[in-house]
Every structure is written in C-alpha cells, then in structure tokens.
Design a protein around this motif. Sequence first.
Motif, PDB file in Angstrom:
ATOM      1  N   ALA B 170      15.085  79.040   7.025  1.00 25.85           N
ATOM      2  CA  ALA B 170      13.688  79.452   7.174  1.00 25.85           C
ATOM      3  C   ALA B 170      13.150  80.033   5.870  1.00 25.85           C
ATOM      4  O   ALA B 170      11.993  79.814   5.501  1.00 25.85           O
ATOM      5  CB  ALA B 170      13.558  80.474   8.298  1.00 25.85           C
ATOM      6  N   ARG B 173      12.319  77.170   3.597  1.00 24.44           N
ATOM      7  CA  ARG B 173      11.108  76.496   4.075  1.00 24.44           C
ATOM      8  C   ARG B 173       9.863  77.320   3.728  1.00 24.44           C
ATOM      9  O   ARG B 173       8.848  76.784   3.272  1.00 24.44           O
ATOM     10  CB  ARG B 173      11.169  76.292   5.591  1.00 24.44           C
ATOM     11  N   THR B 174       9.977  78.604   3.931  1.00 25.16           N
ATOM     12  CA  THR B 174       8.849  79.478   3.634  1.00 25.16           C
ATOM     13  C   THR B 174       8.505  79.431   2.148  1.00 25.16           C
ATOM     14  O   THR B 174       7.332  79.369   1.763  1.00 25.16           O
ATOM     15  CB  THR B 174       9.187  80.926   4.039  1.00 25.16           C
ATOM     16  N   ARG B 177       6.615  76.249   1.407  1.00 23.46           N
ATOM     17  CA  ARG B 177       5.222  76.223   1.838  1.00 23.46           C
ATOM     18  C   ARG B 177       4.360  77.121   0.959  1.00 23.46           C
ATOM     19  O   ARG B 177       3.255  76.767   0.556  1.00 23.46           O
ATOM     20  CB  ARG B 177       5.086  76.631   3.302  1.00 23.46           C
ATOM     21  N   LEU B 178       4.895  78.285   0.630  1.00 23.22           N
ATOM     22  CA  LEU B 178       4.142  79.186  -0.243  1.00 23.22           C
ATOM     23  C   LEU B 178       3.858  78.516  -1.577  1.00 23.22           C
ATOM     24  O   LEU B 178       2.731  78.507  -2.075  1.00 23.22           O
ATOM     25  CB  LEU B 178       4.939  80.471  -0.487  1.00 23.22           C
ATOM     26  N   ARG B 181       1.399  75.592  -1.184  1.00 26.63           N
ATOM     27  CA  ARG B 181       0.028  76.036  -0.953  1.00 26.63           C
ATOM     28  C   ARG B 181      -0.556  76.703  -2.192  1.00 26.63           C
ATOM     29  O   ARG B 181      -1.725  76.519  -2.528  1.00 26.63           O
ATOM     30  CB  ARG B 181      -0.031  77.003   0.236  1.00 26.63           C
ATOM     31  N   PHE B 182       0.251  77.504  -2.857  1.00 27.18           N
ATOM     32  CA  PHE B 182      -0.242  78.183  -4.053  1.00 27.18           C
ATOM     33  C   PHE B 182      -0.629  77.168  -5.128  1.00 27.18           C
ATOM     34  O   PHE B 182      -1.516  77.412  -5.941  1.00 27.18           O
ATOM     35  CB  PHE B 182       0.813  79.146  -4.611  1.00 27.18           C
ATOM     36  N   VAL B 212      10.821  70.982   3.586  1.00 26.84           N
ATOM     37  CA  VAL B 212       9.373  71.181   3.663  1.00 26.84           C
ATOM     38  C   VAL B 212       8.660  70.486   2.504  1.00 26.84           C
ATOM     39  O   VAL B 212       7.575  69.923   2.661  1.00 26.84           O
ATOM     40  CB  VAL B 212       9.027  72.677   3.710  1.00 26.84           C
ATOM     41  N   GLU B 216       5.795  67.920   3.482  1.00 28.69           N
ATOM     42  CA  GLU B 216       4.411  68.351   3.386  1.00 28.69           C
ATOM     43  C   GLU B 216       3.798  68.294   2.003  1.00 28.69           C
ATOM     44  O   GLU B 216       2.576  68.363   1.876  1.00 28.69           O
ATOM     45  CB  GLU B 216       4.301  69.798   3.908  1.00 28.69           C
ATOM     46  N   ARG B 331      14.508  90.529   9.193  1.00 27.18           N
ATOM     47  CA  ARG B 331      13.340  89.720   8.878  1.00 27.18           C
ATOM     48  C   ARG B 331      13.309  89.317   7.413  1.00 27.18           C
ATOM     49  O   ARG B 331      13.829  89.999   6.546  1.00 27.18           O
ATOM     50  CB  ARG B 331      12.077  90.508   9.225  1.00 27.18           C
ATOM     51  N   LEU B 332      12.644  88.198   7.193  1.00 29.98           N
ATOM     52  CA  LEU B 332      12.405  87.760   5.829  1.00 29.98           C
ATOM     53  C   LEU B 332      11.140  88.460   5.350  1.00 29.98           C
ATOM     54  O   LEU B 332      10.051  88.233   5.877  1.00 29.98           O
ATOM     55  CB  LEU B 332      12.197  86.241   5.818  1.00 29.98           C
ATOM     56  N   ASP B 333      11.280  89.307   4.387  1.00 30.52           N
ATOM     57  CA  ASP B 333      10.098  89.974   3.833  1.00 30.52           C
ATOM     58  C   ASP B 333       9.448  89.079   2.803  1.00 30.52           C
ATOM     59  O   ASP B 333      10.136  88.475   1.975  1.00 30.52           O
ATOM     60  CB  ASP B 333      10.503  91.274   3.121  1.00 30.52           C
ATOM     61  N   ILE B 334       8.137  89.001   2.862  1.00 27.78           N
ATOM     62  CA  ILE B 334       7.400  88.293   1.822  1.00 27.78           C
ATOM     63  C   ILE B 334       6.564  89.321   1.088  1.00 27.78           C
ATOM     64  O   ILE B 334       5.739  89.998   1.692  1.00 27.78           O
ATOM     65  CB  ILE B 334       6.470  87.228   2.434  1.00 27.78           C
TER      66      ILE B 334
END
Lengths: 341, 341
Positions: B170, B173-174, B177-178, B181-182, B212, B216, B331-334
């Motif tokens: 995850a 993948r995150t 996507r970041l 998108r950036f 990802v 995408e 949790r995954l911190d962003i």
Amino acid sequence: MRPTVHDIAAAAGVSLATVDRVLNQRPGVRHVTREKVESAIREIGYVRDVAAANLAKGRTYSFVFIVPASDNSFMHGLNAEVMAAVARSPVERTDIRTLEVPAFDPAALAAALDTLRDERPAGVALVATDAPEVRDAVDRLVQDGIPVVTVVSDLTGSLRHHYAGVDNIAAGRTAARLLGRFLGGASGDVAVLAGSMLVRDHRERLEGFAAVMAEEFPGLSILPVIEGRDDPDMAHMLVSDALSKRDGIIGVYSLGAGNRGLIRALKEKSVDRALTVIAHELTDHTRIALLDGTIDAILNQDAGHEVRSAIRVLKARADGLSVIDAQERIRLDIFLKDNLP
Amino acid sequence: MRPTVHDIAAAAGVSLATVDRVLNQRPGVRHVTREKVESAIREIGYVRDVAAANLAKGRTYSFVFIVPASDNSFMHGLNAEVMAAVARSPVERTDIRTLEVPAFDPAALAAALDTLRDERPAGVALVATDAPEVRDAVDRLVQDGIPVVTVVSDLTGSLRHHYAGVDNIAAGRTAARLLGRFLGGASGDVAVLAGSMLVRDHRERLEGFAAVMAEEFPGLSILPVIEGRDDPDMAHMLVSDALSKRDGIIGVYSLGAGNRGLIRALKEKSVDRALTVIAHELTDHTRIALLDGTIDAILNQDAGHEVRSAIRVLKARADGLSVIDAQERIRLDIFLKDNLP
DNA sequence: AAAAATTTGATTTACGTACATCAAAAATGG
DNA sequence: CCATTTTTGATGTACGTAAATCAAATTTTT
C-alpha cells in the motif's frame, strides 16, 4: 526489584504509617519529617504501583463524555467509539457515562458542564463548542480540580488540560497543497464547502487552506465559502448550483462533515468535467467516492484514537501521572485510494 | 460491581480452591466440575482482574526486543524508541531486554532466536529478515508457546502472532499515486532508489509502486531500480550518475532508508530542473529536505507506535487477552510541508 | 468391601497499597 | 513542669488473585 513503601520507610527511618501520610497527603506530619520522606522517595526512585493502589482503593475512575447530538456520519462514528470504550470500561476500572447535548448550543453545553460540578467525576471529555460561556464553564470545572479534555474541537484560551484532536490549520494547509499539486499548474476557481463558519474547526481549516492557496498557488482563486450546515440536501443544492453557475471551478475542498450531498452533486455534474476534490472525514460514503474517483483524497481524524487518547489522558491526570506525548498526538490521516484501512 | 472469583465459586457451587484450579489450569479437577465452573464463569461474565493477578503473581513480563545493528537514521530512531520503552518498563511491570544482531544476516538472527528458546521470555519482538532459516526459528519459538511479533518488516508464512508495521505494498501504491498526481499529466522517466531488493519491505514497496504506475500513469516509465544499500555515499554517486545520464527523469521515489546521499545529489543536480520526489521515513535530513522543497512528500511509519504496539500485543498475548485491532494497525503517515509533527 | 487414588474444600499467606485505629512519643503552650 | 496538642509508630484489615497445604470427601481399583 521496584522499591516499595517499606523501602521508603526504611530509607527515611520512619514508620510505614508516616510514609503513607506523606504519600497520600494526610495531615499530621511535621515539615521536617515530610521532607525527609520526600527526599527518600526521590533517592530510591520510588514510583507508586498504580495497579496495587487502585486495587486497595477499590477505585473506579468515573468519567463523563459529552458528545453533541449531531446527525452526521462522523459524530455517529465518534459515538460508536465512545460506546466501545464504555464496553471495555469495566476491565480498565473506568466507568464512562455519556451525555448528549444539542449540537451548536453553547448554553446547553455550559449548563451540562455546570451540573457536573456537583457530581465531581474523575474527568470530563467534551466536544467543545467555541463560545465564551462554554469556556467559562470549563474553567470552573478545572478550578474545581476536575480534569477536562476537549475532543475533536478545541477551546483555546480555556484552562482545559488537553486537546485530543487534529491541528485544523495544518489540515487546511495540507488540503490546499494537495489540491494545488494535484491540479498541476492549472488556473481556475476552487469551491469550498463548509458546515458553518461558526464552528472553530471549520474556520481554522479554511484559514490554513486560504493561506497556502494565496502563498503558493496564485493561479487558483477561492470562491466565497458555501455553508451547507452539514446537511446533505442543502449541500447538494448549493454545490449543484455553484457548479452550474461557474464553469471555471476545477477544484473543491469540503472541510465539513456530511459529504453525502456533495458527492451526489459531484456525480451529477462531473460527467462532462474533471474536478479535483479533497474532503474531510472517512465515512462509508466518502470511502466509496474515493474508490470510484469522485473524491481524490480524504483527510481524516481517527475518532477511535481520539476517544482512547482522551481517556488515557484523563486517567493519567486523575493519577497524577504523565503521558507519552507522541502517543497522544492525534495525527491527520491522508487517505488516497491505495492506503485505505 | 465486577464479579470476582468468589462469585464464580458461589455460582458454580464449588469452593474457591476449585475455581482457582480451573482458572489457572491446575490439575485435579474432574471434567464435569471443570465444565460447571467454566459455564458459571461465562454466565456471570467474569473477567480476571489482570492487575490484581499480576500483583499476586509478582509477575514481570520479560520481553526481548531484537533489533538489527544497522546504521541508518530510521534504525537509530527505532532503537531510541525501544530504549524509551525500556525506561518506562518498570512502571508497566515489564522487563525489556534488547538484543542487537548484525543486519541482513539471517543466520545470526536465527541463532539469536534459538538461544531464546531456553531462556523462555514472556515474548519476543524482532525486526525480521526475510529468510527461511529465520522463519523456521520463529516457528520453533511459537511452537514452544512463546509469543512472537514482527516489527517494521514482516515474515509472511511464519507462525508469528502479529506484525507491527505498515502495509508496504500500500505504501508503494500510495507513493506512485502521489508522484503521478503531483506530476500532472507529464510524461517522462521515474528513478527508484532502494536499499536492497533482498529486503522484503523494499521489494513490496516497489511492487506496489510499479503496479499503480503501470495501471494509472502510462506516461511515466520506471527506470531500473538503483540499489544504494542504504549507504549515503553510494546513493549519492548512483543518483548523481543517473540524473546526469538521463535528463528525461522528472520524478524520484526513494523507498529505502538512508536518504542523505539522495538529498545531496538532488540539491546538486536540481538547480536547473524540476524534480518531484517522494521519499520514505521522516528523519532530521528528510524533514529539512521536505521543508526546503527538495522532497515533495514523505511516507513514514512511526517507530514509536510500532514499538509500543508490539509491546501491547505481546502483553495481551502473555495474558491471553485480546487487543483493540484498530489501535494496533500501524498507519502509513503521509507528510507534506504542512502537517509535520 | 476395603484400600488406594483422585477430587474437592477449607484455610492461610502473599503481592503493594490504602486507610483506620489506638497507643506512644515528642513538641508546644501556659 | 505539667497539661495539652501534635506528631509518630504499631498494627490490622481490605482490595482480587495466586499459590500452597492439609484434611475431608468422593471416586476408582482391587
């Protein structure tokens, strides 16, 4: 082995009874003796065995949790978490009672707080409404020696001992940067949907959002805030309206609760246009919208963490112990499609 | 009032001694009697008062924490958190011992685990190295009845009871996507810097990232992974080299530890070009780089949470109690510039 | 049915602290 | 210096559970 009260007595050259008088602040100890005992405590590094103490006292911490009778998913979630904590409470020697008060009603909240002064619970947690009368009522409780923590929404300027919630200015700033970056270098309008500008968290989120937008994304201009009162139908109408009227809108920031109406409006209007959307609070609805691409990112505060943190802090206060700060910091969760729990 | 052992005895019509025999699995109770007691326990909803039980037992949980002797900021931070837990341990009736083993050395780790079989601690936490011999050693411990949790890096397929760490797929993948998108809709190359593809977390992050990206962001192509072995100088050299050679690089994903070299290389090369960079682990260096714009987002796992969670889970296991799942999810911190702690 | 083995009960001590009581010692007042 | 007040000590009980011991009752074996 950990030192015990007996070790203090031996080290200070006094009896157990005297140690007990010092430890529990009972009268009848001369100043010099008290000092002798206290320095012995420091020297041998004694720390009270809270478990044993509570056992002896037969103590149960009675806490009161004041939640607004608000009808949105987030508050329902918060309520569920409080209930879960209530269910666990006997195991943790706590006795948690919840108190529902009308939402956005400072007078009712202040009144509820004042009734608690007589009851003298071991601690009070509340979702604060930002008003002078609430602040005063909280201060009265604190001055009566009752631990008070705010949850989700803070009460700055009050004497509350702790705030278990996210930094809403930072949340707004983060939302702005995410939206700005996701939009690339594009220019256009950004719509902001809030519940009410009378609520502190919403004001703060907007403040942070606007600040970063102005500083870093001059190509994006924020439209006048839409206040949907966290009501799905109202939000739906207002957002639909805005999207129809202004086709320069390329981004949306929903900083309040009650996103159902927003999502419906977006689904209807966004067939022919690409919108980038950041919303707050992960609920069933926003989760689905994130997964199907209607929403691009969700900022969230974990209600379960907030409730548990509030209880831990109250307990520590009641025992006169300290907390692990890093553990009690409520983090702003950022969810994309890929890191949903 | 909570029911006590006395209440069980009364309800089951047996003596306290028999209740004790059942509760603590002592021999000398007929099957029928045991059942009678057990059903009484269920009926009146008895739950053992763990605090009182531990007091009576004079119990201290002795846990062993195995950490790799690795020289990067993240492992230093983890170590510091374990030390902080050790400092708190007397208060929590735990006695935590740390054991350093050479990093990336499965044999040494397995050997360390095997020595613990004789020692029989109340629980073992380890940063796992993903190798069959480690898996087997862990399984042996578990089969001996010793609670085992993995921290930071998991050991899939083993019998470990719990994993206190983030979902690295995850995370990858995150990151993708970041980054995608950036970068808006831009096309170009993306460089990936890893420590080593022999480490499971790194492999998983890459796997999620690549998935990802392919799904995408077809305009972005991933260059062959650079393996910097988490070494600043090596990373610096390799990244500098890659940036010089390929000027199609518009994005960088650093999924390993040891970002100092990367940051240095970026600072040197990025004066004339705009790079979007996502990195893992919040350290002093990455924090500064995030603030000065060298890095655009940091993905982080909170080492303190991982350590505390591991200890809570071990304790619960040792007591035969259950944990609050949501609380133990790491949790995954962003982190963006705006929501740094 | 008696002997042996097993199961159960009754009772006590302990863990570390809180709290109460009563007696003894020390400090203080006149 | 005596009376009074304050301070200190000694001791016991309680919290809920664990663990041990010994006696009594019950079951099983012979």
